[in-house]
Design a protein around this motif. Structure first.
Motif, PDB file in Angstrom:
ATOM      1  N   TYR A 105     -19.358  -0.215  19.939  1.00 38.78           N
ATOM      2  CA  TYR A 105     -18.370  -0.312  18.866  1.00 38.78           C
ATOM      3  C   TYR A 105     -17.384   0.833  19.063  1.00 38.78           C
ATOM      4  O   TYR A 105     -17.751   2.008  18.977  1.00 38.78           O
ATOM      5  CB  TYR A 105     -19.040  -0.224  17.504  1.00 38.78           C
TER       6      TYR A 105
ATOM      7  N   VAL B 122     -13.526   2.727  18.527  1.00 40.19           N
ATOM      8  CA  VAL B 122     -12.306   2.932  17.737  1.00 40.19           C
ATOM      9  C   VAL B 122     -11.349   3.756  18.582  1.00 40.19           C
ATOM     10  O   VAL B 122     -11.687   4.865  19.018  1.00 40.19           O
ATOM     11  CB  VAL B 122     -12.608   3.647  16.402  1.00 40.19           C
TER      12      VAL B 122
ATOM     13  N   SER C 219     -25.051   5.375   9.963  1.00 40.07           N
ATOM     14  CA  SER C 219     -23.687   5.375   9.438  1.00 40.07           C
ATOM     15  C   SER C 219     -22.853   6.305  10.280  1.00 40.07           C
ATOM     16  O   SER C 219     -23.368   7.225  10.940  1.00 40.07           O
ATOM     17  CB  SER C 219     -23.672   5.833   7.975  1.00 40.07           C
TER      18      SER C 219
ATOM     19  N   SER D 100     -18.364   7.779  10.847  1.00 39.13           N
ATOM     20  CA  SER D 100     -16.980   7.737  10.390  1.00 39.13           C
ATOM     21  C   SER D 100     -16.073   8.372  11.427  1.00 39.13           C
ATOM     22  O   SER D 100     -16.507   9.206  12.231  1.00 39.13           O
ATOM     23  CB  SER D 100     -16.812   8.450   9.040  1.00 39.13           C
TER      24      SER D 100
ATOM     25  N   LEU E  58     -12.115   6.214   8.547  1.00 40.43           N
ATOM     26  CA  LEU E  58     -12.745   4.907   8.672  1.00 40.43           C
ATOM     27  C   LEU E  58     -14.245   5.114   8.721  1.00 40.43           C
ATOM     28  O   LEU E  58     -14.755   5.817   9.607  1.00 40.43           O
ATOM     29  CB  LEU E  58     -12.271   4.198   9.948  1.00 40.43           C
TER      30      LEU E  58
ATOM     31  N   PHE F 120     -18.215   3.323   8.832  1.00 33.85           N
ATOM     32  CA  PHE F 120     -18.893   2.074   9.172  1.00 33.85           C
ATOM     33  C   PHE F 120     -20.408   2.256   9.186  1.00 33.85           C
ATOM     34  O   PHE F 120     -20.924   3.360   9.341  1.00 33.85           O
ATOM     35  CB  PHE F 120     -18.390   1.476  10.486  1.00 33.85           C
TER      36      PHE F 120
ATOM     37  N   VAL G 223     -21.969  -4.467  12.778  1.00 36.09           N
ATOM     38  CA  VAL G 223     -21.253  -3.331  12.206  1.00 36.09           C
ATOM     39  C   VAL G 223     -20.365  -3.815  11.061  1.00 36.09           C
ATOM     40  O   VAL G 223     -19.595  -4.779  11.223  1.00 36.09           O
ATOM     41  CB  VAL G 223     -20.397  -2.597  13.253  1.00 36.09           C
TER      42      VAL G 223
ATOM     43  N   ALA H 212     -17.388  -2.231   8.738  1.00 34.03           N
ATOM     44  CA  ALA H 212     -16.487  -1.083   8.640  1.00 34.03           C
ATOM     45  C   ALA H 212     -15.673  -1.174   7.361  1.00 34.03           C
ATOM     46  O   ALA H 212     -15.315  -2.275   6.908  1.00 34.03           O
ATOM     47  CB  ALA H 212     -15.559  -1.039   9.846  1.00 34.03           C
TER      48      ALA H 212
ATOM     49  N   CYS I  80     -10.226  -1.549  17.093  1.00 31.74           N
ATOM     50  CA  CYS I  80     -11.387  -1.200  16.292  1.00 31.74           C
ATOM     51  C   CYS I  80     -12.365  -2.361  16.353  1.00 31.74           C
ATOM     52  O   CYS I  80     -12.112  -3.422  15.773  1.00 31.74           O
ATOM     53  CB  CYS I  80     -10.988  -0.910  14.845  1.00 31.74           C
TER      54      CYS I  80
ATOM     55  N   ARG J 213     -16.288  -6.927   9.305  1.00 32.24           N
ATOM     56  CA  ARG J 213     -17.632  -7.028   9.852  1.00 32.24           C
ATOM     57  C   ARG J 213     -17.584  -7.779  11.172  1.00 32.24           C
ATOM     58  O   ARG J 213     -16.937  -8.826  11.280  1.00 32.24           O
ATOM     59  CB  ARG J 213     -18.566  -7.753   8.884  1.00 32.24           C
TER      60      ARG J 213
END
Length: 611
Positions: free
Chosen positions: A51, A53, A82, A84, A93, A95, A111, A113, A124, A224
């Motif tokens: 995942y 970003v 968790s 961020s 952000l 998630f 995930v 977010a 993202c 999601r």
């Protein structure tokens, strides 16, 4: 970080540790919130599920994990956490992620977010990496978002654009009798051929590149995404591999000559090179490549400094000349020729490329205004009629593959590579070597037998085609798109360099450039490095070895496990064969060299050895 590790990697920064997750025949490595090396019964199924970003310059955020839970038994594993990301202006952000795996061959990575404020990003969501070894050119089934199911193949030669778009699922054969379906939900996914950037993977990623970027995730709007891997079928048990079996080296027949070795020289490097001429002579490069860029203020003074070095170290010389291309091309290039003459710089060749072509044009984007390359090459030929003329890209194979230059007027083609465009961890950098044969094969398919050069190619990025600038790296981290990489000062890069040369050797290159002489891309140490300032970095030995091999007949050399050890061999006129080995791993590796008339040796982590 131990002293030995500092010698290996040139940094006290420690990579994130991994946790092996296992459930029956299914396994994966959990690293900093993502999954690497997903295997079934020992066979790699996916290289990664991550995942990701990205910021507006395609840099990758490194979120901190909180509330991490890992629970596993023989039949299942479960992970939750968790995290961020904090963007410009304090935008945030957050998630929540869960990962579930079972012995039935099912793996689900989910995930959710939630932007706490408007959050700007170029991407993202999930990226899924399929490996290239054993999969390139193989059949796959692609299910599209409209429900269509298409039987097709992964590209064998490198696809300049996206081979598949609007993807919902991809299914491939893991081994005879076993298949893997990777299903992607929550957004629109498409695939790009990451071998363009020397990544050893096909990447399926979220959000089509044809859509605008950067874009904004609105505050309070949840997103999601879910990746589901389902491995089905039965296969005969694979042949047992003896634990600890040495890696074997085997030699084939001699072929074409190994390439000249070049060293890139920037104007700021010249004084250091002149002050260390004996060391430059010991290194022994056959060619000096002088980087000349008027957009950075290079002019007559730079050319005069190059002339001084060319006089002091007689070798072939190439001017890597950035063409501004904003006015009359004949006036610009004849002006460069006049200054070269005035400086007394003797050139063997010139390579030209418009400055604008150093920036990437992604899929769906408009090509920027650029003078026709035929006109650029014609003007360069008129300005420099008596030396060889090269062209291509001063950036990476990606740009050359997408903008295939007219090779007819050229005496040689050139491009670079960089292994840290997308990821900068040790494993990804070493795995990038797997992609190099596909790059050279694809270049040969485009340009045929045209003389072919690669470089300067280094781990650190000298310029960023994909954003406003390269990333500064003052703290010696492993950072994608960084203009300085601490591993260049360590033994790691010596092994990577020999491995690089081994992977491209069958292509019959005219020249290969894998370092500078001074500076962040050079072979001399700066202060604060594992060896004393001004001393040879470990890469010095590797480049020196490649210089010794230049012009020798390339002897095909293979090892029984090229993920651990790579071999490069050359044979001289008297029939002597010189072999260089590189340990690509962070472990001791036993190597059976009986085929070379030598006893077994144990290579320490990232060691190189001349036999």
């Amino acid at each position: 970080m131990t002293a030995d590790a500092f010698l290996l990697y040139g940094t006290s920064a420690v990579e994130a540790g991994s946790v092996r997750l296992s459930a029956g025949l299914l396994s994966a490595d959990f690293v900093n919130g993502n999954l690497r090396t997903i295997r079934h019964d020992g066979t790699e199924v996916l290289r990664a599920i991550a995942y990701i970003v990205r910021d507006r310059d395609w840099g990758t955020y490194e979120p901190e994990l909180t509330g991490l839970v890992i629970d596993q038994n023989e039949e299942t594993f479960f992970v939750s956490y968790s995290a961020s990301c904090v963007g410009p202006g304090g935008s945030r952000l957050g998630f929540r992620a869960t990962i579930k795996g079972s012995a039935s061959g099912e793996l689900v990575f989910d995930v959710s977010a939630l932007p706490e404020s408007d959050f700007e990003t170029n991407r993202c969501g999930f990226c899924i990496l399929h490996p290239i070894a054993g999969l390139a050119g193989s059949p796959v089934t692609v299910e599209h978002t409209d429900g269509r199911i298409v039987g097709t193949k992964l590209p064998l030669l490198i696809d300049p654009w996206q081979p598949f778009k609007d993807i919902r699922a991809i299914t491939h054969e893991v081994r005879p009798g076993v298949s893997a379906e990777c299903r992607m939900e929550g957004d629109i996914f498409e695939m790009e051929d990451q071998r363009n950037w020397s990544d050893a993977s096909y990447k399926t990623y979220v959000r089509p590149l044809a859509l605008p970027w950067p874009y904004v995730l609105p505050a309070g709007q949840p997103n999601r995404q879910t990746i589901s891997l389902n491995i089905t079928g039965e296969a005969k048990a694979p042949a047992a591999i003896a634990a600890g079996e040495p890696v074997r080296v085997a030699l084939g027949e001699p072929g074409s000559a190994l390439p000249d070795v070049g060293v890139i020289i920037y104007p700021d490097d010249v004084e250091t090179a002149l002050a260390n001429l004996s060391m430059l002579s010991d290194l022994g490069p056959q060619q000096l490549i002088f980087h000349y860029d008027p957009t950075r203020g290079h002019g007559l003074d730079a050319l005069r400094s190059f002339a001084r070095l060319a006089f002091a170290y007689p070798a072939k010389t190439t001017l890597e000349c950035v063409v501004v291309g904003m006015g009359d091309l004949d006036a610009e290039l004849s002006g460069v020729a006049d200054m070269v003459l005035q400086a007394g710089l003797k050139l063997s060749a010139i390579a030209v490329s418009p400055s604008i072509d150093r920036q990437s044009t992604p899929p769906g984007s408009a090509w920027p205004e650029c003078p026709p390359l035929e006109d650029v090459y014609a003007a360069a030929r008129r300005a420099f009629p008596d030396i060889r003329l090269g062209g291509g890209m001063f950036s990476y194979f990606t740009e050359l593959n997408r903008k295939r230059v007219p090779a007819g007027p050229l005496d040689f083609i050139t491009h670079c590579t960089c292994p840290i465009v997308h990821a900068a961890d040790d494993l990804s950098v070493m795995q990038s070597l797997e992609a190099l044969p596909f790059i050279t094969q694809s270049a040969r398919a485009i340009f045929g037998a045209k003389p072919y050069r690669i470089g300067p190619s280094t781990i650190a990025m000298r310029q960023n085609p994909y954003g406003g600038a390269t990333k500064d790296n003052f703290d010696g981290q492993r950072i994608a798109m960084a203009n300085h990489d601490p591993r260049h000062a360590g033994q790691f890069t010596a092994a990577w360099t020999i491995g690089y040369a081994a992977r491209v050797a069958p292509a019959g290159l005219e020249m290969l450039t894998l370092s500078g002489f001074a500076g962040p891309f050079g072979v001399l140490a700066a202060s604060g490095e594992p060896v004393a300032e001004g001393s040879p970095r470990p890469i010095f030995q590797a480049i020196e070895g490649l210089c010794e091999l230049a012009g020798l007949a390339h002897v095909a050399a293979r090892t029984s496990d090229e993920t651990k050890v790579l071999a490069l061999a050359g044979r001289n006129a008297s029939g002597e064969t010189i072999v260089w080995l590189a340990n690509l791993t962070a472990d001791n590796v036993a190597v059976d060299t009986s085929a070379l008339g030598r006893s077994q040796l144990v290579m320490t982590p990232h060691a190189i050895a001349r036999i």
